[in-house]
Design an enzyme around this catalytic site. Structure first.
Site, PDB file in Angstrom:
ATOM      1  N   GLU A   1     -42.305   2.334 -22.051  1.00  7.08           N
ATOM      2  CA  GLU A   1     -43.676   2.036 -22.520  1.00  7.08           C
ATOM      3  C   GLU A   1     -44.349   3.179 -23.270  1.00  7.08           C
ATOM      4  O   GLU A   1     -45.465   3.572 -22.949  1.00  7.08           O
ATOM      5  CB  GLU A   1     -44.536   1.607 -21.327  1.00  7.08           C
TER       6      GLU A   1
ATOM      7  N   ASN B   1     -37.338   1.136 -23.101  1.00  3.76           N
ATOM      8  CA  ASN B   1     -37.789  -0.110 -22.451  1.00  3.76           C
ATOM      9  C   ASN B   1     -39.286  -0.296 -22.689  1.00  3.76           C
ATOM     10  O   ASN B   1     -40.072   0.642 -22.508  1.00  3.76           O
ATOM     11  CB  ASN B   1     -37.506   0.027 -20.944  1.00  3.76           C
TER      12      ASN B   1
ATOM     13  N   HIS C   1     -42.558  -9.758 -19.778  1.00 10.67           N
ATOM     14  CA  HIS C   1     -43.575 -10.258 -18.838  1.00 10.67           C
ATOM     15  C   HIS C   1     -44.405 -11.290 -19.587  1.00 10.67           C
ATOM     16  O   HIS C   1     -45.355 -10.956 -20.293  1.00 10.67           O
ATOM     17  CB  HIS C   1     -44.430  -9.097 -18.318  1.00 10.67           C
TER      18      HIS C   1
ATOM     19  N   GLU D   1     -37.141  -7.286 -17.413  1.00 11.48           N
ATOM     20  CA  GLU D   1     -38.159  -7.505 -16.377  1.00 11.48           C
ATOM     21  C   GLU D   1     -38.770  -8.902 -16.494  1.00 11.48           C
ATOM     22  O   GLU D   1     -39.970  -9.097 -16.278  1.00 11.48           O
ATOM     23  CB  GLU D   1     -39.273  -6.441 -16.489  1.00 11.48           C
TER      24      GLU D   1
ATOM     25  N   ASP E   1     -40.471 -12.261 -16.230  1.00  8.92           N
ATOM     26  CA  ASP E   1     -41.213 -13.170 -15.353  1.00  8.92           C
ATOM     27  C   ASP E   1     -42.203 -13.923 -16.237  1.00  8.92           C
ATOM     28  O   ASP E   1     -42.535 -13.470 -17.332  1.00  8.92           O
ATOM     29  CB  ASP E   1     -41.876 -12.475 -14.141  1.00  8.92           C
TER      30      ASP E   1
END
Ligand code: XIL
Length: 317
Positions: free
Chosen positions: A131, A172, A208, A238, A240
């Site tokens: 990030e 990432n 996400h 990741e 979701d």
């Protein structure tokens, strides 16, 4: 077949899930997490982060991270190691320290060298930098960027490569799953690291997502191709897909389609190595604690029962 078995049959390296130390005492949870028919890979959700591994300068604590690494080894699962350099979950000695360019580079290199060396041979990949970007693709004003400048990225990757030449090294980030300023910024980071003559193996797309506003299959395949054209592999790291609660059958059906599209985008690119969900069950998802009023983001519900999203994923595999 389960998710991992089906993914491997499609040429992927794994289908995986994040996990975290506290929930491992839930035996029903642990049994499903350890089922390699569904999960061929796990990621520690917190216990390899800087605040966990080096809470005091040059005093390393690997006990919690080792629990997850040992679990992966016991189960025969790959381990994605997460993460080395991030603006969040930093111990205060880093975030509130008084740094010069030289002292922060030295502290960062020492952190990376010690953590990567400890886990050498145990990780499929490391998320080296997490990030680093703002939404407009400019650099986030972290302690690392403001003190060192963009060179913190190649310096971090070089230190990781020196400590473990075999592990895959990833950048990432989130909101880089379709074309736009931030995805372009992540591509710029890949080229920056390469321009220093330093190794970067992959880009992790956190994914996400929000039910109903997940990027389309074609938007995702086009975006993945822009990364892999640079000579790196990609992974969804990741995944979701959250919704405003309460969940309804219509939302769960849309969520299933959204999961299917993302997994299908990965399967469609030979350099997309796998998909990791950010925990498999709503029981332990980070979403309700972070996004007020939202949740139900995982393929298993809070009673560990499979939701329509499970079938959506399988449809793509
Ligand atoms: C989250 C964890 O799941 C939570 O338990 C913790 O409180 C905060 O961090 N992007 C990342 C992950 O790269 O490390 C974050 O994990 C979720 C967002």
């Amino acid at each position: 077949a389960g998710l991992n078995t089906a993914a491997v049959a499609k040429g992927q390296l794994y289908f995986g899930s994040a996990t975290d130390n506290p929930e491992l005492s839930d035996s029903a949870y642990l049994t499903q997490l350890s089922n390699t028919d569904d999960f061929g890979q796990i990621t520690p959700g917190n216990s390899q982060k800087w605040d966990a591994t080096e809470p005091t300068q040059n005093k390393f604590s690997f006990a919690q991270g080792d629990v997850i690494a040992d679990l992966a080894a016991t189960n025969g699962q790959k381990l994605r190691c997460h993460n080395l350099v991030w603006h969040s979950q930093l111990p205060s000695w880093v975030s509130s320290g008084t740094w010069t360019n030289a002292t922060l580079i030295a502290a960062m290199k020492n952190h990376i060298t010690n953590v990567v060396t400890h886990y050498k041979g145990k990780c499929y990949a490391w998320d080296v930098v997490n990030e680093a970007l703002n939404e407009d693709g400019s650099y986030r004003s972290s302690i690392f960027y403001t003190t060192i400048g963009e060179a913190f990225l190649p310096i971090a990757f070089a230190a990781a490569a020196a400590a473990d030449p075999s592990v895959k090294l990833y950048y990432n980030d989130y909101n880089i799953e379709s074309a736009g300023s931030k995805s372009t910024g992540a591509q710029r980071i890949v080229k920056l690291i390469q321009s220093y003559g330093v190794k970067i193996d992959g880009v992790g797309l956190q994914a996400h997502f929000i039910v109903g506003s997940t990027p389309s299959l074609s938007a995702q395949t086009t975006n993945l191709a822009a990364f892999t054209a640079l000579g790196v592999e990609v992974a969804y790291t990741e995944l979701d897909i959250r919704m405003t609660l309460p969940s309804t059958s219509a939302l769960l059906a849309q969520q299933s389609t959204d999961y299917q599209n993302t997994v299908a985008a990965c399967v469609a690119n030979v350099k997309c190595v796998g998909v990791t969900i950010w925990d498999y069950t709503d029981k332990y998802s980070w979403v309700p604690g972070t996004f007020s009023g939202q949740g139900a983001a995982c393929p298993w519900d809070d009673r560990l029962v499979k939701k329509p999203a499970y079938t959506g994923i399988l449809n793509a595999l």
